[in-house]
Motif scaffolding. Structure first.
Motif, mmCIF file in Angstrom:
data_model
loop_
_atom_site.group_PDB
_atom_site.id
_atom_site.type_symbol
_atom_site.label_atom_id
_atom_site.label_comp_id
_atom_site.label_asym_id
_atom_site.label_seq_id
_atom_site.Cartn_x
_atom_site.Cartn_y
_atom_site.Cartn_z
ATOM 1 N N LEU A 1 0.848 -1.182 0.000
ATOM 2 C CA LEU A 1 0.000 0.000 0.000
ATOM 3 C C LEU A 1 0.891 1.243 0.000
ATOM 4 N N LEU B 1 -3.042 0.490 -3.909
ATOM 5 C CA LEU B 1 -2.712 -0.885 -3.548
ATOM 6 C C LEU B 1 -2.103 -1.574 -4.760
ATOM 7 N N HIS C 1 -7.397 -3.661 3.722
ATOM 8 C CA HIS C 1 -6.240 -4.521 3.434
ATOM 9 C C HIS C 1 -5.250 -4.433 4.596
#
Length: 436
Positions: A7, A36, A55
């Motif tokens: 990320l 991402l 995430h």
């Protein structure tokens, strides 16, 4: 083989539409945006908070206030002219005869071509450029060197053998038949390999006979998924020369059209001195025009009508045109486009400049489904800009109340020092030339 999701956090800009058409206020800015990356591609975009929550196991790289953009795309370059960049005092024809042709003769040596290709990509990447479309030389080895170096680095790259069968020195000319044969062999060797695309590449009408242009038109018709790149209406004396060489042609563009070298995927560098018929046919045919502002001023070619051509619905990309262009930096190229716009009474907005250097050039290359955008599914070729890379830029950006006021000093005064990081397919690039 899968990789751990990563990320990237920083400032981001999202261009939902061409800002020349929809207005720059449609651009979405997120001061804490995120991208991402999974397996070399962009998997998702959004706010940092949202993507962190969705995430939680992703590895995080936080760039703070730096701006994350698609990697810059240079839609028209001459990698063999790296060694002669910033040569003094010539206009187009003298530039070719006195600088370009003597340098290109050296590319008959495959070792010299390999060294030049390595240096070219080192310099391009150091300035945040992740994709180029390059003219090579007449020598097939120059094409092999270009593509082999690009492939070794995992780059998306476009290139082709420059074809000339007249008005050039011995050692740089081919024939109509050998241009077709060599180009076909190179096309079949490289086009579609990994991220590489072959471009059918006549230098320009003055250095190709009708027979050679027709042979290359035939090759392009056989491989319409390839791009075609050449030059068009760069200088007024060049246009007059074409008129003398092709008295039957309606105009400069007609020399290509008559040979089957006009259509979707055609990219015409410069395109400064166009007639109304040429403008209409270029749009109708779905061709692209490539704006080369530092070259146009350095060689004294003229002022490209960016605003008029874009408002007329033309596809336009942006390019350094090194070595006729005087910088490898797409930031400097954007600055020159702004300055030319000022001289034409319609300076482009920073949003328009950034779009031209990314998605606009990707559209010109017909690659905007893969590069030039921060969108899920696109390859993660990225540049991260430090918006305070020098003291003078930093003090100006510190006063900014909007992202555009913050980024514009970097466009106008930035150089390789502004390039904080470059990523190819999500992987950071080790740059040979570090900003000092």
């Amino acid at each position: 083989m899968t990789s751990t999701p990563e990320l990237l956090i920083g400032q981001t800009l999202d261009f939902p539409a061409d800002p020349f058409e929809a207005g720059w206020d449609v651009v979405r800015h997120d001061a804490r945006g995120a991208i991402l990356i999974e397996n070399g591609r962009i998997a998702a975009t959004g706010t940092a908070d949202d993507l962190r929550r969705s995430h939680p196991t992703a590895r995080i790289t936080d760039y703070g206030d730096a701006l994350i953009l698609p990697g810059f795309i240079d839609a028209h370059v001459h990698y063999p002219q790296t060694g002669i960049i910033a040569s003094w005092g010539k206009r187009l024809i003298d530039w070719l005869n006195d600088y370009t042709f003597p340098e290109e003769l050296r590319f008959s040596d495959p070792g010299y071509a390999r060294q030049a290709a390595k240096l070219f990509f080192d310099l391009s990447l150091a300035h945040g450029t992740t994709t180029v479309s390059s003219f090579c030389t007449v020598h097939p080895a120059s094409v092999d060197a270009f593509f082999a170096e690009a492939q070794a680095r995992g780059l998306c790259a476009v290139g082709g053998k420059t074809c000339m069968d007249r008005n050039a020195p011995d050692g740089l000319t081919d024939t109509a038949q050998s241009a077709y044969d060599d180009s076909k062999i190179l096309l079949e060797r490289w086009h579609g390999q990994d991220r590489l695309r072959y471009a059918v590449t006549p230098r320009f009408s003055p250095t190709s006979t009708r027979e050679q242009l027709q042979a290359l038109g035939a090759l392009w018709a056989e491989h319409p998924d390839c791009p075609m790149q050449t030059h068009l209406s760069e200088q007024t004396d060049e246009v007059a020369w074409v008129r003398d060489l092709f008295p039957e042609a309606r105009d400069y563009l007609d020399t290509y059209e008559a040979a089957g070298l006009l259509g979707p995927g055609a990219m015409f560098g410069h395109a400064i001195h166009l007639t109304e018929r040429e403008r209409a046919r270029l749009k109708e045919a779905g061709a692209a025009l490539i704006h080369c502002p530092t070259s146009n001023t350095f060689i004294g070619s003229g002022l490209f009508d960016l605003a008029g051509l874009k408002s007329g619905g033309q596809t336009v990309g942006l390019a350094t045109d090194t070595g006729g262009g005087s910088s490898f930096s797409m930031l400097r190229t954007m600055a020159a486009a702004y300055e030319i716009g000022q001289l034409r009474s319609r300076p482009p907005h920073p949003a328009e400049l950034l779009w031209l250097a990314t998605e606009g050039s990707a559209r010109a290359l017909r690659l905007d489904d893969r590069i030039g955008r921060l969108a899920p599914g696109c390859d993660a070729d990225l540049v991260v800009l430090d918006l305070a890379s020098t003291p003078v830029i930093a003090q100006r950006a510190a006063r900014a109340e909007t992202i555009w006021v913050a980024v514009f000093p970097t466009i106008m005064m930035g150089d390789d020092r502004a390039i904080r990081e470059v990523r190819i397919l999500g992987r950071p690039v080790d740059r040979v030339f570090e900003a000092r």
